[in-house]
Design an enzyme around this catalytic site. Sequence first.
Site, PDB file in Angstrom:
ATOM      1  CE1 TYR A 173      94.063  86.123  11.058  1.00  0.00           C
ATOM      2  CE2 TYR A 173      95.124  86.658   9.089  1.00  0.00           C
ATOM      3  CZ  TYR A 173      94.497  86.953  10.269  1.00  0.00           C
ATOM      4  OH  TYR A 173      94.553  88.281  10.717  1.00  0.00           O
ATOM      5  CG  HIS A 223      91.786  88.122   6.855  1.00  0.00           C
ATOM      6  ND1 HIS A 223      91.788  87.272   8.018  1.00  0.00           N
ATOM      7  CD2 HIS A 223      91.659  89.204   7.790  1.00  0.00           C
ATOM      8  CE1 HIS A 223      91.748  87.639   9.094  1.00  0.00           C
ATOM      9  NE2 HIS A 223      91.922  89.003   9.094  1.00  0.00           N
ATOM     10  CE1 TYR A 258      95.521  95.587   9.201  1.00  0.00           C
ATOM     11  CE2 TYR A 258      93.124  95.971   9.957  1.00  0.00           C
ATOM     12  CZ  TYR A 258      94.387  95.630  10.290  1.00  0.00           C
ATOM     13  OH  TYR A 258      94.640  94.317  11.230  1.00  0.00           O
ATOM     14  CD1 TRP A 280      87.311  90.242  12.947  1.00  0.00           C
ATOM     15  CD2 TRP A 280      86.291  89.241  11.557  1.00  0.00           C
ATOM     16  NE1 TRP A 280      88.246  90.310  11.737  1.00  0.00           N
ATOM     17  CE2 TRP A 280      87.632  89.425  10.976  1.00  0.00           C
ATOM     18  CE3 TRP A 280      85.287  88.312  10.705  1.00  0.00           C
ATOM     19  CZ2 TRP A 280      88.076  88.870   9.764  1.00  0.00           C
ATOM     20  CZ3 TRP A 280      85.831  87.900   9.395  1.00  0.00           C
ATOM     21  CH2 TRP A 280      87.282  88.177   9.081  1.00  0.00           C
ATOM     22  CD1 TRP A 281      88.955  90.581  16.687  1.00  0.00           C
ATOM     23  CD2 TRP A 281      88.892  91.733  18.499  1.00  0.00           C
ATOM     24  NE1 TRP A 281      89.617  91.818  16.459  1.00  0.00           N
ATOM     25  CE2 TRP A 281      89.578  92.592  17.614  1.00  0.00           C
ATOM     26  CE3 TRP A 281      88.599  91.901  19.623  1.00  0.00           C
ATOM     27  CZ2 TRP A 281      89.683  93.866  18.234  1.00  0.00           C
ATOM     28  CZ3 TRP A 281      88.725  92.994  20.243  1.00  0.00           C
ATOM     29  CH2 TRP A 281      89.676  93.991  19.597  1.00  0.00           C
TER      30      TRP A 281
END
Length: 109
Positions: free
Chosen positions: A18, A22, A41, A79-80
Amino acid sequence: MQRMGMVIGVAPGMVEEYKRLHVAVWPEILDLISRCNIRNYTIFLREPENLLFGTWEYHGTDFEADMAKMAADPKNQEWWAFTIPCQKPLESRKEGEWWAMMEEVFHHD
């Protein structure tokens, strides 16, 4: 402007993946976030509990339409496909939620 917060778990063994994803979020995803009226964000990670806390400001006028636009975008779906396997939703989330939305109870500028 509306401030929003959400929380989700990280699947066992997926914290490093993860983080890796990112470090270099795809430019198309960053552009999509902006086009969906999301600003400031940020995602925080809490270890060793492996909880992600996301917060952002929504500057649009139709949150549901902007979120539908985001969900329908083919690059975002791609992306998901990488990020969703890293996530472990909270059992206490509301029906229809992936990340559990949070109530703002305090803010200070």
